[in-house]
Design a protein around this motif. Structure first.
Motif, PDB file in Angstrom:
ATOM      1  N   VAL A 179      29.101   7.597  -6.095  1.00  0.00           N
ATOM      2  CA  VAL A 179      27.595   8.174  -5.397  1.00  0.00           C
ATOM      3  C   VAL A 179      28.160   8.824  -4.040  1.00  0.00           C
ATOM      4  CG1 VAL A 179      25.429   7.556  -4.540  1.00  0.00           C
ATOM      5  CG2 VAL A 179      26.187   6.164  -6.390  1.00  0.00           C
ATOM      6  N   ILE A 180      27.759   9.914  -4.033  1.00  0.00           N
ATOM      7  CA  ILE A 180      27.900  10.788  -2.660  1.00  0.00           C
ATOM      8  C   ILE A 180      26.494  11.002  -1.883  1.00  0.00           C
ATOM      9  CG2 ILE A 180      29.987  11.967  -3.586  1.00  0.00           C
ATOM     10  CD1 ILE A 180      28.139  14.496  -3.937  1.00  0.00           C
ATOM     11  N   LYS A 181      26.417  11.156  -0.772  1.00  0.00           N
ATOM     12  CA  LYS A 181      25.374  11.490   0.271  1.00  0.00           C
ATOM     13  C   LYS A 181      25.646  12.921   0.609  1.00  0.00           C
ATOM     14  CE  LYS A 181      23.157   8.682   2.562  1.00  0.00           C
ATOM     15  NZ  LYS A 181      21.716   8.803   2.150  1.00  0.00           N
ATOM     16  N   SER A 182      24.653  13.884  -0.075  1.00  0.00           N
ATOM     17  CA  SER A 182      24.897  15.407   0.302  1.00  0.00           C
ATOM     18  C   SER A 182      23.365  15.848   0.779  1.00  0.00           C
ATOM     19  CB  SER A 182      25.194  16.299  -1.201  1.00  0.00           C
ATOM     20  OG  SER A 182      25.381  17.483  -1.034  1.00  0.00           O
ATOM     21  N   GLY A 183      23.561  16.291   1.832  1.00  0.00           N
ATOM     22  CA  GLY A 183      22.083  16.905   2.346  1.00  0.00           C
ATOM     23  C   GLY A 183      21.299  15.709   2.708  1.00  0.00           C
ATOM     24  N   GLY A 184      21.667  14.554   2.889  1.00  0.00           N
ATOM     25  CA  GLY A 184      20.700  13.519   3.022  1.00  0.00           C
ATOM     26  C   GLY A 184      20.230  12.848   1.702  1.00  0.00           C
ATOM     27  N   GLU A 185      20.512  13.393   0.454  1.00  0.00           N
ATOM     28  CA  GLU A 185      20.248  12.587  -0.679  1.00  0.00           C
ATOM     29  C   GLU A 185      21.487  12.056  -1.403  1.00  0.00           C
ATOM     30  OE1 GLU A 185      16.207  14.276  -0.820  1.00  0.00           O
ATOM     31  OE2 GLU A 185      17.335  12.916  -2.285  1.00  0.00           O
ATOM     32  N   ASN A 186      21.130  10.832  -1.803  1.00  0.00           N
ATOM     33  CA  ASN A 186      22.191  10.311  -2.628  1.00  0.00           C
ATOM     34  C   ASN A 186      22.209  10.724  -3.993  1.00  0.00           C
ATOM     35  OD1 ASN A 186      22.798   8.347  -0.741  1.00  0.00           O
ATOM     36  ND2 ASN A 186      21.206   6.851  -1.175  1.00  0.00           N
ATOM     37  N   VAL A 187      23.454  11.049  -4.572  1.00  0.00           N
ATOM     38  CA  VAL A 187      23.659  11.609  -5.517  1.00  0.00           C
ATOM     39  C   VAL A 187      24.667  10.839  -6.527  1.00  0.00           C
ATOM     40  CG1 VAL A 187      24.161  13.902  -6.880  1.00  0.00           C
ATOM     41  CG2 VAL A 187      23.257  13.886  -4.731  1.00  0.00           C
ATOM     42  N   SER A 188      24.237  10.511  -7.631  1.00  0.00           N
ATOM     43  CA  SER A 188      25.062   9.712  -8.469  1.00  0.00           C
ATOM     44  C   SER A 188      25.991  10.731  -9.422  1.00  0.00           C
ATOM     45  CB  SER A 188      24.180   8.912  -9.410  1.00  0.00           C
ATOM     46  OG  SER A 188      25.135   8.360 -10.520  1.00  0.00           O
ATOM     47  N   VAL A 201      33.163  16.968  -2.059  1.00  0.00           N
ATOM     48  CA  VAL A 201      34.080  17.466  -1.250  1.00  0.00           C
ATOM     49  C   VAL A 201      33.570  17.634  -0.068  1.00  0.00           C
ATOM     50  CG1 VAL A 201      35.313  19.690  -1.046  1.00  0.00           C
ATOM     51  CG2 VAL A 201      34.946  18.749  -3.508  1.00  0.00           C
ATOM     52  N   PRO A 202      34.254  17.231   0.991  1.00  0.00           N
ATOM     53  CA  PRO A 202      33.660  17.147   2.611  1.00  0.00           C
ATOM     54  C   PRO A 202      33.159  18.833   2.733  1.00  0.00           C
ATOM     55  CG  PRO A 202      35.794  16.068   2.350  1.00  0.00           C
ATOM     56  CD  PRO A 202      35.654  16.692   0.894  1.00  0.00           C
ATOM     57  N   ASP A 203      32.132  18.840   3.429  1.00  0.00           N
ATOM     58  CA  ASP A 203      31.580  20.227   3.716  1.00  0.00           C
ATOM     59  C   ASP A 203      30.908  20.217   4.856  1.00  0.00           C
ATOM     60  OD1 ASP A 203      30.653  23.094   2.245  1.00  0.00           O
ATOM     61  OD2 ASP A 203      28.904  22.040   3.121  1.00  0.00           O
ATOM     62  N   ASP A 204      31.128  21.270   5.857  1.00  0.00           N
ATOM     63  CA  ASP A 204      30.353  21.093   7.226  1.00  0.00           C
ATOM     64  C   ASP A 204      28.850  21.310   6.950  1.00  0.00           C
ATOM     65  OD1 ASP A 204      33.160  20.940   8.704  1.00  0.00           O
ATOM     66  OD2 ASP A 204      33.077  23.158   9.050  1.00  0.00           O
ATOM     67  N   PHE A 205      28.360  21.812   6.176  1.00  0.00           N
ATOM     68  CA  PHE A 205      26.964  21.943   6.031  1.00  0.00           C
ATOM     69  C   PHE A 205      26.325  20.739   5.357  1.00  0.00           C
ATOM     70  CE2 PHE A 205      22.984  23.951   6.355  1.00  0.00           C
ATOM     71  CZ  PHE A 205      22.269  23.771   5.095  1.00  0.00           C
ATOM     72  N   TRP A 206      26.774  20.631   4.066  1.00  0.00           N
ATOM     73  CA  TRP A 206      26.190  19.425   3.201  1.00  0.00           C
ATOM     74  C   TRP A 206      26.714  18.138   3.483  1.00  0.00           C
ATOM     75  CZ3 TRP A 206      22.096  20.907   0.602  1.00  0.00           C
ATOM     76  CH2 TRP A 206      22.081  22.126   0.287  1.00  0.00           C
ATOM     77  N   ALA A 222      17.256  17.528 -11.003  1.00  0.00           N
ATOM     78  CA  ALA A 222      16.890  17.465  -9.524  1.00  0.00           C
ATOM     79  C   ALA A 222      17.620  18.462  -8.772  1.00  0.00           C
ATOM     80  CB  ALA A 222      16.965  16.249  -8.863  1.00  0.00           C
ATOM     81  N   ASP A 223      17.261  19.491  -7.922  1.00  0.00           N
ATOM     82  CA  ASP A 223      17.835  20.436  -6.948  1.00  0.00           C
ATOM     83  C   ASP A 223      19.018  20.021  -6.454  1.00  0.00           C
ATOM     84  OD1 ASP A 223      15.117  22.457  -5.868  1.00  0.00           O
ATOM     85  OD2 ASP A 223      15.400  21.870  -7.931  1.00  0.00           O
ATOM     86  N   TYR A 224      19.099  18.564  -5.913  1.00  0.00           N
ATOM     87  CA  TYR A 224      20.156  18.260  -5.229  1.00  0.00           C
ATOM     88  C   TYR A 224      21.139  17.753  -6.434  1.00  0.00           C
ATOM     89  CZ  TYR A 224      17.559  13.751  -5.989  1.00  0.00           C
ATOM     90  OH  TYR A 224      16.933  12.836  -6.461  1.00  0.00           O
ATOM     91  N   GLU A 225      20.880  17.663  -7.658  1.00  0.00           N
ATOM     92  CA  GLU A 225      22.030  17.192  -8.532  1.00  0.00           C
ATOM     93  C   GLU A 225      22.561  18.545  -9.212  1.00  0.00           C
ATOM     94  OE1 GLU A 225      20.276  12.986 -10.429  1.00  0.00           O
ATOM     95  OE2 GLU A 225      19.375  14.759 -11.220  1.00  0.00           O
ATOM     96  N   VAL A 226      22.256  19.490  -9.092  1.00  0.00           N
ATOM     97  CA  VAL A 226      22.617  20.842  -9.623  1.00  0.00           C
ATOM     98  C   VAL A 226      24.014  21.194  -8.603  1.00  0.00           C
ATOM     99  CG1 VAL A 226      22.571  23.214  -9.955  1.00  0.00           C
ATOM    100  CG2 VAL A 226      20.659  21.820 -10.176  1.00  0.00           C
ATOM    101  N   GLN A 237       0.812  -1.189   0.057  1.00  0.00           N
ATOM    102  CA  GLN A 237       0.029   0.055  -0.010  1.00  0.00           C
ATOM    103  C   GLN A 237       0.787   1.324  -0.154  1.00  0.00           C
ATOM    104  OE1 GLN A 237      -3.256  -1.226   3.107  1.00  0.00           O
ATOM    105  NE2 GLN A 237      -3.920   0.426   1.795  1.00  0.00           N
ATOM    106  N   ILE A 238       2.125   1.210  -0.025  1.00  0.00           N
ATOM    107  CA  ILE A 238       2.994   2.158   0.024  1.00  0.00           C
ATOM    108  C   ILE A 238       4.092   1.962  -1.046  1.00  0.00           C
ATOM    109  CG2 ILE A 238       4.710   3.614   1.523  1.00  0.00           C
ATOM    110  CD1 ILE A 238       2.840   2.485   3.899  1.00  0.00           C
ATOM    111  N   MET A 239       4.407   3.160  -1.889  1.00  0.00           N
ATOM    112  CA  MET A 239       5.463   3.113  -2.949  1.00  0.00           C
ATOM    113  C   MET A 239       6.142   4.272  -2.591  1.00  0.00           C
ATOM    114  SD  MET A 239       3.936   1.174  -6.299  1.00  0.00           S
ATOM    115  CE  MET A 239       3.441   2.888  -7.043  1.00  0.00           C
ATOM    116  N   TYR A 240       7.549   4.087  -2.239  1.00  0.00           N
ATOM    117  CA  TYR A 240       8.470   5.215  -2.178  1.00  0.00           C
ATOM    118  C   TYR A 240       9.458   5.143  -3.356  1.00  0.00           C
ATOM    119  CZ  TYR A 240       7.134   8.378   1.778  1.00  0.00           C
ATOM    120  OH  TYR A 240       6.507   9.215   2.350  1.00  0.00           O
ATOM    121  N   GLN A 241      10.102   6.192  -3.495  1.00  0.00           N
ATOM    122  CA  GLN A 241      10.979   6.304  -4.464  1.00  0.00           C
ATOM    123  C   GLN A 241      12.347   6.277  -3.959  1.00  0.00           C
ATOM    124  OE1 GLN A 241       8.177   6.145  -7.016  1.00  0.00           O
ATOM    125  NE2 GLN A 241      10.373   6.232  -7.771  1.00  0.00           N
ATOM    126  N   THR A 242      13.432   5.578  -4.556  1.00  0.00           N
ATOM    127  CA  THR A 242      14.650   5.592  -4.019  1.00  0.00           C
ATOM    128  C   THR A 242      15.453   6.859  -4.400  1.00  0.00           C
ATOM    129  OG1 THR A 242      15.608   4.891  -6.169  1.00  0.00           O
ATOM    130  CG2 THR A 242      14.779   3.085  -4.632  1.00  0.00           C
TER     131      THR A 242
END
Length: 556
Positions: A445-454, A478-483, A514-518, A198-203
């Motif tokens: 793949v990196i994780k930036s702001g909680g989003e996986n980015v290819s 690149v390592p970043d204190d915020f993202w 996608a915003d996180y891919e920019v 009953q639930i479909m979420y996107q990766t």
């Protein structure tokens, strides 16, 4: 109620609607939901969910029909989520950061009967986004028809209810006028089986276009149960949600507080650091789930020291540095910080720390123990053999709570699970004395702001969008204190005297990617790419050069 549910493992025996109805009856007058200063009691929440369910029945929504939503974190979308579950529909939540290409491909694949979207958010027009994604629909009265999305019957908007959009129904208008179908809703609730999808979420789309994860009701209820149990949640706790509803963290906040624990949930239309801090201070909020970016955003506020950060129990998806930051911000000996390891394929929770653990080293440097019944192993990246403790490889797991497959992508489902029944997570890590230690994503793949980015996908999109100007792209983190990790792109221009600036490139990406891919920063590379001894592009050197350039940029 909560203690009894945990003790009796109620999550494994009842459905979301059954637990929700019990919670609303027992809590009744207690505040369930707070949004922009308005309070909704559990009694009112129950009525609103049933109105939402009745509205869907009036539209002809049947068990198994898919309802696709592009939500912000507003009460209307919570009513819609719970209402859809009550009538037996399948709720499918899409990422509002996506552009037209991603929306188009996923909507055409996922077969929605109804699409519900916020109309406008942060200057982005979602009516236009849907119109540019489902380009062939025609309008006939209240209904729409599309050859490309043959299942589609209705478009609906939430937000500017005084506005009319051709082809789009108004959620608030339908909601207010909804007839009473309570008996039909109850009939559908009583016929439900918790193992129905009953639930479909996107990766996160870490290896291309996002896959659609199919979940039954038991998996999010298990997440709610162990989140409550392992943090030592009590009925008087107050929870603030930082996660968007298109992330399973947002889904878990609904199920944890409104369905399972009966605790008060504070929501914001989207995460805003100052608003979050003010809410925590004003309402003495005690618990949340956070990524490192959330904590950084709050801690870096000039006003931070003027407010009380009252969080005493925190679920944290982060690393040891984020753990230290959380301890510093909470500034209390009583604080419980539970690190976790999760993926959408198991509703965001595979392993979790425990409030009873007093070993600070374990709490800080691991991501908790696997949930009961979940088997986590580490496999060699090349041979697939199981590795001993402390040896890094791919984290793989078998679980009775694992997703039911990727919708209409059986090949990808089959590929993700090996002959022993282990799901290959694509995450790198170790097992240490029974605890999981997450060390990052495999590959580009990196994780930036909680989003996986290819980075591979970013490269392809940039070259495609700017085929006349860009010759080649190499994206990296690149390592970043915020993202946590900041997405940076090196680009080689076709013409060295090009007048196209990095800022102009970034602006032209918006709405298409996608915003996180920019990329957060675009750097110009001249000449050939540096090559490593193995004959590949030297990513380490590119990363080091990017760090140096960004550091010089910040100094000047």
């Amino acid at each position: 109620m909560l203690y009894e549910r945990i003790a009796n493992s109620s999550w494994s025996k009842k459905t979301i609607p059954e637990l929700f109805q019990e919670t609303c009856q027992i809590r009744n007058k207690k505040v369930a939901l707070v949004f922009q200063g308005s309070e909704v009691s559990f009694e009112e929440l129950y009525k609103n969910v049933y109105k939402s369910a009745s509205m869907l029945i009036e539209l002809g929504v049947r068990p198994g029909d898919r309802i696709t939503v592009l939500p912000t974190t507003r009460p209307e979308f919570i009513y819609l989520y719970l209402g859809a579950i009550h009538v037996g529909a399948v709720i499918n939540v899409l990422n509002i950061l996506w552009g037209e290409n991603e929306i188009r491909e996923i909507v055409e694949r996922n077969d929605p009967k109804v699409i519900v979207t916020i109309d406008e958010h942060k200057g982005k027009n979602f009516i236009d986004l849907i119109n540019n994604s489902v380009t062939d629909y025609t309008v006939n009265g209240d209904e729409v028809a599309s050859k490309k999305v043959a299942s589609l019957r209705y478009l609906m908007h939430v937000g500017g209810d005084s506005k009319n959009y051709d082809g789009f129904l108004s959620f608030s208008s339908l909601f207010d006028k909804a007839k009473d179908y309570d008996n039909e809703v109850l009939k559908r609730v009583n016929s439900q089986i918790a193992t129905d999808v009953q639930i479909m979420y996107q990766t996160s789309g870490s290896t291309g276009v996002s896959k659609t994860v199919m979940l039954d009701q038991r998996t999010p209820l298990a997440a709610a149960n162990y989140m409550a149990k392992n943090t030592g949640l009590v009925e008087d706790d107050k929870y603030i949600n930082f996660s968007p509803l298109f992330h399973v963290g947002g889904l878990n906040a609904i199920n944890l507080n409104l369905v399972y624990a009966g605790t008060t949930l504070y929501i914001m239309d989207s995460f805003a650091p100052l608003e979050a801090l003010q809410l925590i201070h004003q309402h003495q909020i005690t618990t949340t789930f956070a990524f490192a970016a959330h904590l950084q955003g709050i801690k870096q506020l000039p006003e931070f020291s003027n407010y009380s950060f009252n969080i005493k129990k925190m679920l944290l998806a982060g690393d040891p540095k984020a753990y230290d930051l959380a301890v510093e911000m909470c500034n209390s000996e009583e604080v419980v910080i539970n690190m976790l390891f999760g993926q959408t394929e198991q509703c965001g929770l595979i392993a979790l720390g425990d409030h009873d653990c007093i070993n600070s080293k374990i709490n800080k440097f691991t991501n908790g123990k696997p949930l009961p019944g979940v088997e986590v192993v580490v496999k060699d990246l090349h041979t697939g053999e199981k590795l001993p403790e402390h040896q890094a490889g791919e984290l793989c797991y078998r679980s009775p709570l694992l997703f039911k497959g990727y919708y209409k992508q059986p090949d990808k489902t089959e590929k993700s699970i090996d002959a022993e029944g282990y799901f290959h997570s694509g995450d790198y890590g170790t097992m240490e004395h029974g605890y999981v230690r997450f060390l990052g994503r495999l590959g580009g793949v990196i994780k930036s702001g909680g989003e996986n980015v290819s980075t591979y996908r970013v490269n392809l999109q940039l070259v495609d969008l700017f085929s006349d100007e860009i010759e080649d792209v190499q994206s990296l983190g690149v390592p970043d204190d915020f993202w946590g990790t900041k997405l940076v792109a090196w680009i080689r221009m076709k013409k060295q005297d090009s007048n196209l600036s990095p800022d102009e490139l970034r602006n032209r990406c918006k709405g298409k990617m996608a915003d996180y891919e920019v990329p957060k920063d675009i750097l110009i590379w001249e000449g050939e790419w540096p090559i490593s001894a193995e004959g590949k592009i030297n990513q380490k050197l590119l990363t080091q050069k990017a760090k140096e350039m960004l550091q010089n940029k910040s100094v000047h």
